[in-house]
Design an enzyme around this catalytic site. Structure first.
Site, PDB file in Angstrom:
ATOM      1  N   LYS A 179       0.874  -1.033   0.025  1.00 19.16           N
ATOM      2  CA  LYS A 179       0.061  -0.279   0.035  1.00 19.16           C
ATOM      3  C   LYS A 179       0.808   1.177  -0.046  1.00 19.16           C
ATOM      4  O   LYS A 179       1.268   1.616   1.112  1.00 19.16           O
ATOM      5  CB  LYS A 179      -1.033  -0.041   1.171  1.00 19.16           C
ATOM      6  CG  LYS A 179      -2.148   0.724   1.043  1.00 19.16           C
ATOM      7  CD  LYS A 179      -2.069   2.275   1.058  1.00 19.16           C
ATOM      8  CE  LYS A 179      -1.528   2.918   2.389  1.00 19.16           C
ATOM      9  NZ  LYS A 179      -0.894   4.381   1.982  1.00 19.16           N
ATOM     10  N   GLU A 255       9.019   1.189  11.492  1.00 19.61           N
ATOM     11  CA  GLU A 255      10.228   1.940  11.191  1.00 19.61           C
ATOM     12  C   GLU A 255       9.491   3.554  11.320  1.00 19.61           C
ATOM     13  O   GLU A 255       8.803   3.915  10.367  1.00 19.61           O
ATOM     14  CB  GLU A 255      11.113   1.844   9.970  1.00 19.61           C
ATOM     15  CG  GLU A 255      12.132   2.467   9.833  1.00 19.61           C
ATOM     16  CD  GLU A 255      12.361   3.891   9.081  1.00 19.61           C
ATOM     17  OE1 GLU A 255      12.111   4.951   9.588  1.00 19.61           O
ATOM     18  OE2 GLU A 255      12.216   3.570   7.906  1.00 19.61           O
ATOM     19  N   CYS A 289      13.555  10.383   8.056  1.00 15.10           N
ATOM     20  CA  CYS A 289      13.406  10.165   9.214  1.00 15.10           C
ATOM     21  C   CYS A 289      14.657  10.132  10.059  1.00 15.10           C
ATOM     22  O   CYS A 289      14.821   9.986  11.112  1.00 15.10           O
ATOM     23  CB  CYS A 289      12.759   8.859   9.437  1.00 15.10           C
ATOM     24  SG  CYS A 289      11.230   8.526   8.740  1.00 15.10           S
ATOM     25  N   GLU A 396       9.809  16.186  14.863  1.00 13.72           N
ATOM     26  CA  GLU A 396      10.562  16.129  13.924  1.00 13.72           C
ATOM     27  C   GLU A 396      10.297  16.998  12.849  1.00 13.72           C
ATOM     28  O   GLU A 396       9.148  17.232  12.496  1.00 13.72           O
ATOM     29  CB  GLU A 396      10.029  14.552  13.191  1.00 13.72           C
ATOM     30  CG  GLU A 396      11.037  14.103  12.174  1.00 13.72           C
ATOM     31  CD  GLU A 396      10.613  12.485  12.044  1.00 13.72           C
ATOM     32  OE1 GLU A 396       9.558  12.196  12.043  1.00 13.72           O
ATOM     33  OE2 GLU A 396      11.541  11.630  11.444  1.00 13.72           O
TER      34      GLU A 396
HETATM   35  C1  SIN Z   1      13.412   7.035   6.067  1.00  6.31           C
HETATM   36  O1  SIN Z   1      13.415   8.444   6.058  1.00  6.31           O
HETATM   37  O2  SIN Z   1      12.437   6.764   6.721  1.00  6.31           O
HETATM   38  C2  SIN Z   1      14.717   6.147   5.557  1.00  6.31           C
HETATM   39  C3  SIN Z   1      15.782   7.085   5.300  1.00  6.31           C
HETATM   40  C4  SIN Z   1      16.736   6.059   4.499  1.00  6.31           C
HETATM   41  O3  SIN Z   1      16.608   4.810   4.086  1.00  6.31           O
HETATM   42  O4  SIN Z   1      17.794   6.417   4.399  1.00  6.31           O
END
Ligand code: SIN
Length: 495
Positions: A179, A255, A289, A396
């Site tokens: 998805k 994650e 992230c 964030e």
């Molecule tokens: C992410 O921002 O969740 C992944 C970044 C990455 O794989 O470097």
């Protein structure tokens, strides 16, 4: 409307067929660089999405029973097709996601590398023969595919976040329902097209676009035929998915959000540190992230660092991702701009000081003029005098804002770096060997970058601690998430 050849697909991909929503609904995919509609994509309802569960469930017995070697060569074929079509995939990605074309090419290679890595790992899903407790018995630990896997992925990496889940699952013998994010379904559908050309059997890899992710995911999470969910996205949504997994005890990998500290100690090489902070901070316009969210600089080198860091910004170009000269593209949408503005405004009202940037630009270069409506090009921004109690420090940012904090002692900065519910990535620059070990071990993060700002690679385990989630993606640990351990006890051997 976009017309780049056969990779442009707008229907869902279920059981090897390109299928529209039962009621014909579609939703628009917008280019964040100019607000134009690129394409309209099938908008699946929960009932439509359930057909993917049937397909993946039916395909599982055959796929999981195939030789690992067979799965590996089909995955390798998928990888090769991704690389052969890398330019088109990158263009599609830049158009729907906004990132600079050079970064999009990098992501295609990164995404394809997960497919290759797990194609290789497929042959190495070894079990164990365990020294027995009884002469009459032999003890085996087999590793077997979990079953049907649902992957739910974000818009910031429209290809790599899918392949690092799906390739691991497929290599293990699972079948997959993907998805994609509603902002970036075209890259996912292009991946599906390439999986079809690679010869993956019907139902093994399915892609279900929808503009109603919460409803569709909730319906799929209630389906007991799905045995595992792997999600990348916000901590808020991750917690909902974790709750939805409970009634049928689905396996979960999450994650989630981060709040990455980047610490620059007095003994660092200031110029190299400034360059690495910049690389970490502005990747994908700050929308990852693992981007540096809090930049801690020690007293003794504070001024020298700020000076070096500021100088690096003069070479940065902000503009449409399709322009080869652009280093930073637009933010994904107005909501993303609003969040960055809210955090910056809050910080400046509480006494932080903007050193550079601080608002939208016209998409041409830093210092550019007008603020066109719908413009989501945000100037790379440096802000100092930020305190740990500001929202800028605890949320964030997901935008090109470098928030700089001052610190005096190692003990103090470790306490402050760890003072967050998140624990995905952390970075630091230092040269003292003992400090490198001490700080690496003290940081409560799943990933620690030492003297580097770039940590992402398929060969390493990617994942977080605390409210940044659990489970690891990539590396030899990545396939564990999709394999059950089955203990087999063979008795009667001395009869
Ligand atoms: C992410 O921002 O969740 C992944 C970044 C990455 O794989 O470097």
């Amino acid at each position: 409307m976009l017309t780049i050849d056969s990779l442009l697909r707008t229907s869902s991909f279920v059981n090897g067929f390109w299928v529209d929503a039962e009621n014909g609904d579609t939703f628009g995919v917008v280019n964040p660089a100019d607000g134009t509609e690129l394409a309209r994509v099938s908008d699946l309802s929960p009932a439509d999405a359930r057909s993917a569960v049937v397909a993946a469930h039916d395909a599982f017995p055959d796929w999981s029973a195939r030789l690992a070697e067979e799965r590996a060569s089909l995955l390798m074929q998928w990888h090769d097709l991704m690389m052969e079509n890398a330019d088109d995939l990158a263009l599609l990605m830049t158009l729907e996601q906004g990132k600079p074309i050079s970064e999009a090419r990098g992501e295609v290679a990164y995404g394809a590398a997960f497919v290759k890595w797990f194609a290789e790992e497929a042959r190495r899903a070894y079990g164990d023969v365990i020294p027995s407790h009884d002469t009459d018995k032999r003890i085996l630990a087999l590793r077997q595919a979990v079953g049907v896997v649902l992957t739910v992925t974000p818009w910031n990496f429209p290809i790599a976040m899918i392949t690092r889940k799906a390739a691991a699952a497929l290599a293990a013998g699972c079948t997959v329902i993907s998805k994609p994010a509603e902002d970036t379904p075209l890259s996912a559908l292009a991946l599906a097209r390439l999986s079809e050309l690679a010869g993956l059997p019907p139902g093994v890899f399915n892609v279900i676009p929808t503009s109603r992710p919460a409803e569709v995911v909730e319906a799929l999470m209630a389906d007991t035929r799905i045995r595992k969910v792997s999600f990348t996205g916000s901590t808020e949504v991750g917690k909902i998915i974790m709750g939805q997994a409970a009634p049928s005890v689905k396996r979960v990998s999450l994650e989630l959000g981060g709040n990455a500290p980047f610490i620059v100690f007095d003994d660092a090489d200031v110029d190299v540190a400034a360059r690495d902070v910049l690389a970490s901070k502005y990747r994908n316009a700050g929308q990852t992230c693992v981007c540096a969210n809090r930049i801690f600089v020690q007293d003794g080198i504070y001024d020298a660092f700020l000076d070096a860091y500021r100088r690096l910004h003069t070479g940065l170009r902000v503009g449409p991702g399709v322009d080869e000269e652009s280093d930073i593209g637009p933010l994904i949408n107005q909501e993303a701009v609003d969040k960055v503005v809210r955090l910056l405004d809050g910080a400046t009202q509480q006494g932080a000081r903007i050193v550079l940037g601080g608002g939208l630009i016209d998409g041409a270069a830093i210092g550019g003029g007008s603020h066109a409506p719908g413009n989501t090009f945000f100037a790379p921004t440096i802000v100092e005098g930020v305190r740990d109690d500001m929202a800028l420090a605890s949320e964030e940012i997901f935008g090109p804002v470098s928030a700089i904090y001052r610190f005096s002692t190692e003990e103090d900065v470790i306490r402050r770096a760890n003072d967050t519910p998140f624990g995905l990535a952390a970075y630091f620059h230092a040269r003292d060997n003992a400090r490198i070990w001490r700080v690496s071990e003290a940081l409560e993060y799943g990933i620690v970058g030492v003297n580097t700002g770039t940590i992402s690679t398929p060969v390493a385990p990617f994942g977080g601690m605390k409210e940044s989630g659990f489970g690891r993606e990539g590396s030899r640990f990545g396939m564990d998430q999709y394999l059950e351990i089955k203990y087999v006890c063979i008795g009667g051997l001395s009869r």
